[in-house]
Scaffold this motif. Structure first.
Motif, PDB file in Angstrom:
ATOM      1  N   GLU A  33       0.838  -1.200   0.000  1.00  0.00           N
ATOM      2  CA  GLU A  33       0.000   0.000   0.000  1.00  0.00           C
ATOM      3  C   GLU A  33       0.877   1.256   0.000  1.00  0.00           C
ATOM      4  OE1 GLU A  33      -3.186   0.020  -0.223  1.00  0.00           O
ATOM      5  OE2 GLU A  33      -3.978  -1.853   0.602  1.00  0.00           O
ATOM      6  N   LYS A  34       0.390   2.303  -0.657  1.00  0.00           N
ATOM      7  CA  LYS A  34       1.137   3.562  -0.672  1.00  0.00           C
ATOM      8  C   LYS A  34       0.811   4.345   0.608  1.00  0.00           C
ATOM      9  CE  LYS A  34       2.441   5.774  -4.233  1.00  0.00           C
ATOM     10  NZ  LYS A  34       2.574   6.618  -5.445  1.00  0.00           N
ATOM     11  N   ILE A  35       1.440   3.906   1.686  1.00  0.00           N
ATOM     12  CA  ILE A  35       1.265   4.545   2.980  1.00  0.00           C
ATOM     13  C   ILE A  35       2.631   4.787   3.604  1.00  0.00           C
ATOM     14  CG2 ILE A  35      -1.037   3.630   3.482  1.00  0.00           C
ATOM     15  CD1 ILE A  35       0.328   1.424   5.131  1.00  0.00           C
ATOM     16  N   VAL A  36       2.700   5.797   4.464  1.00  0.00           N
ATOM     17  CA  VAL A  36       3.873   6.048   5.287  1.00  0.00           C
ATOM     18  C   VAL A  36       3.404   6.286   6.717  1.00  0.00           C
ATOM     19  CG1 VAL A  36       5.270   6.985   3.414  1.00  0.00           C
ATOM     20  CG2 VAL A  36       3.843   8.525   4.771  1.00  0.00           C
ATOM     21  N   PHE A  37       4.356   6.285   7.644  1.00  0.00           N
ATOM     22  CA  PHE A  37       4.047   6.427   9.060  1.00  0.00           C
ATOM     23  C   PHE A  37       4.871   7.590   9.633  1.00  0.00           C
ATOM     24  CE2 PHE A  37       3.709   2.033   7.730  1.00  0.00           C
ATOM     25  CZ  PHE A  37       2.422   1.702   8.128  1.00  0.00           C
ATOM     26  N   LEU A  38       4.208   8.538  10.273  1.00  0.00           N
ATOM     27  CA  LEU A  38       4.882   9.692  10.853  1.00  0.00           C
ATOM     28  C   LEU A  38       5.158   9.434  12.333  1.00  0.00           C
ATOM     29  CD1 LEU A  38       5.902  12.617  10.536  1.00  0.00           C
ATOM     30  CD2 LEU A  38       3.608  13.371  11.205  1.00  0.00           C
ATOM     31  N   THR A  39       6.418   9.604  12.741  1.00  0.00           N
ATOM     32  CA  THR A  39       6.814   9.430  14.137  1.00  0.00           C
ATOM     33  C   THR A  39       7.563  10.679  14.584  1.00  0.00           C
ATOM     34  OG1 THR A  39       8.919   8.358  13.561  1.00  0.00           O
ATOM     35  CG2 THR A  39       6.990   6.927  13.816  1.00  0.00           C
ATOM     36  N   ILE A  40       7.319  11.099  15.838  1.00  0.00           N
ATOM     37  CA  ILE A  40       7.874  12.364  16.330  1.00  0.00           C
ATOM     38  C   ILE A  40       8.577  12.114  17.659  1.00  0.00           C
ATOM     39  CG2 ILE A  40       7.389  14.785  16.772  1.00  0.00           C
ATOM     40  CD1 ILE A  40       4.800  14.515  15.268  1.00  0.00           C
ATOM     41  N   ASP A  41       9.809  12.598  17.767  1.00  0.00           N
ATOM     42  CA  ASP A  41      10.674  12.264  18.903  1.00  0.00           C
ATOM     43  C   ASP A  41      10.895  13.413  19.883  1.00  0.00           C
ATOM     44  OD1 ASP A  41      10.992   9.803  17.758  1.00  0.00           O
ATOM     45  OD2 ASP A  41      13.178   9.922  17.566  1.00  0.00           O
ATOM     46  N   ASP A  42      11.170  13.057  21.077  1.00  0.00           N
ATOM     47  CA  ASP A  42      11.730  13.760  22.235  1.00  0.00           C
ATOM     48  C   ASP A  42      10.696  14.548  23.034  1.00  0.00           C
ATOM     49  OD1 ASP A  42      11.849  16.458  21.009  1.00  0.00           O
ATOM     50  OD2 ASP A  42      13.685  15.808  20.021  1.00  0.00           O
ATOM     51  N   GLY A  43      10.204  15.693  22.590  1.00  0.00           N
ATOM     52  CA  GLY A  43       9.205  16.436  23.360  1.00  0.00           C
ATOM     53  C   GLY A  43       9.593  17.851  23.687  1.00  0.00           C
ATOM     54  N   ALA A  44      10.581  18.426  22.990  1.00  0.00           N
ATOM     55  CA  ALA A  44      11.048  19.772  23.318  1.00  0.00           C
ATOM     56  C   ALA A  44       9.993  20.842  23.027  1.00  0.00           C
ATOM     57  CB  ALA A  44      12.344  20.072  22.564  1.00  0.00           C
ATOM     58  N   GLU A  45       9.437  20.832  21.825  1.00  0.00           N
ATOM     59  CA  GLU A  45       8.465  21.845  21.425  1.00  0.00           C
ATOM     60  C   GLU A  45       7.058  21.390  21.803  1.00  0.00           C
ATOM     61  OE1 GLU A  45       7.321  25.509  19.401  1.00  0.00           O
ATOM     62  OE2 GLU A  45       9.137  24.726  20.319  1.00  0.00           O
ATOM     63  N   LYS A  46       6.301  22.298  22.393  1.00  0.00           N
ATOM     64  CA  LYS A  46       4.942  21.966  22.852  1.00  0.00           C
ATOM     65  C   LYS A  46       3.982  23.020  22.309  1.00  0.00           C
ATOM     66  CE  LYS A  46       7.216  20.015  26.879  1.00  0.00           C
ATOM     67  NZ  LYS A  46       8.587  20.378  26.404  1.00  0.00           N
ATOM     68  N   ASP A  47       3.682  22.891  21.044  1.00  0.00           N
ATOM     69  CA  ASP A  47       2.919  23.882  20.295  1.00  0.00           C
ATOM     70  C   ASP A  47       1.440  23.508  20.267  1.00  0.00           C
ATOM     71  OD1 ASP A  47       1.849  25.647  18.490  1.00  0.00           O
ATOM     72  OD2 ASP A  47       3.117  25.068  16.808  1.00  0.00           O
TER      73      ASP A  47
END
Length: 289
Positions: free
Chosen positions: A106-120
């Motif tokens: 399938e034409k899918i990707v997965f977004l992952t976000i690390d650490d936690g510095a910015e809290k917008d």
């Protein structure tokens, strides 16, 4: 547009009526499946149109080039996850696999976000309104500045995973020290958010056999890293062809203008505009594990 939505509504409602129809056939012999009532079709079509209109409005509000594509349903049978070739460790079996993509066509990707510095807060609104799934990997030394921010994230359906207490270079630590970093973060996430993660990402993507032994002892089942990294203004690639591939895991960080040439919202636009233009949708990593 109306015809396409109606067709989807027919298919969905017909599927939903299948059980009732089979009961009718069992009680009164073989009878054809009846079409859904016109009012039910109209109501369902209206919901589909409203959902699509909301996505169009959100894409315009957040200044995307196109409306993000919707990922297909996850497979009923989960794919087999193995360590990427060359990323295995020797000396012990059944350790959490280190991998950079999910096996899928399938034409899918997965977004992952690390650490936690910015809290917008605007980032949370943007992802919720666009309905984009992502997976967070937190380090306590940054997350503890505002645990409540990540609770709001969890309440929106985001899984909070382990990125160690202090983000050290793990291969430089002893087994006991690595275990304290990983198990300690397991304890923090359980205390603050009620669940012990099963996913762990080693800081910098660096690990050794002791890292994976410690992770397993702490209850970790998978150690996903990444194939691409996206910033507010560019992408970096692991593969020589510098392309996105089906099932790729994409890394980014909770960062803002102090570290990047832009905000978290700019990063999301950079990410979504590219994957959408290339025909990819964003899926939820945990649905494939």
């Amino acid at each position: 547009m109306r015809g396409g939505v109606a067709a989807l509504a027919v298919a969905a409602l017909a599927s939903g009526c299948a059980q009732d129809a089979s009961e009718v056939r069992g009680a009164a012999g073989q009878q054809p499946l009846q079409a859904p009532p016109a009012r039910a079709l109209d109501a369902y079509a209206s919901k589909l149109r409203a959902a699509h209109a909301a996505r169009v409005a959100a894409a315009k509000r957040w200044k995307l080039e196109k409306v993000p594509l919707t990922a297909p349903p996850p497979p009923a049978k989960k794919p087999e996850i193995k360590a990427r070739k060359g990323f295995e460790v020797t000396g012990q079996k059944n350790l959490p696999p280190v991998f950079t993509s999910i096996p899928t066509k399938e034409k899918i990707v997965f977004l992952t976000i690390d650490d936690g510095a910015e809290k917008d807060p605007a980032f949370l609104r943007m992802m919720s309104e666009l309905k984009i799934p992502y997976t967070a990997f937190l380090s306590d030394y940054l997350a503890k500045e505002d645990y409540g921010y990540f609770k709001k994230m969890q309440d929106r359906g985001v899984t909070l995973n382990n990125h160690t207490l202090h983000h050290p270079y793990l291969p430089g630590l002893s087994y006991a020290e690595q275990k304290r970093e990983i198990c300690g973060m397991q304890d923090v996430i359980e205390k603050r958010y009620g669940e012990r993660p099963t996913l762990f990402r080693p800081p910098y993507g660096n690990y050794n056999r002791d890292t994976l032994r410690a992770a397993k002892a702490c209850g970790i089942e998978y150690a996903p890293i990444w194939n691409e990294e996206v910033f507010a203004d560019h992408w970096d690639y692991r593969e020589w062809d510098r392309k996105i591939h089906p099932g790729d895991i994409v890394l980014t960080h909770f960062r803002g203008e102090d570290d990047w040439g832009g905000t978290m919202r700019d990063m999301v636009r950079e990410f979504l505009d590219k994957v959408t233009a290339e025909g990819y949708a964003v899926a939820r990593l945990e649905d494939y594990l």
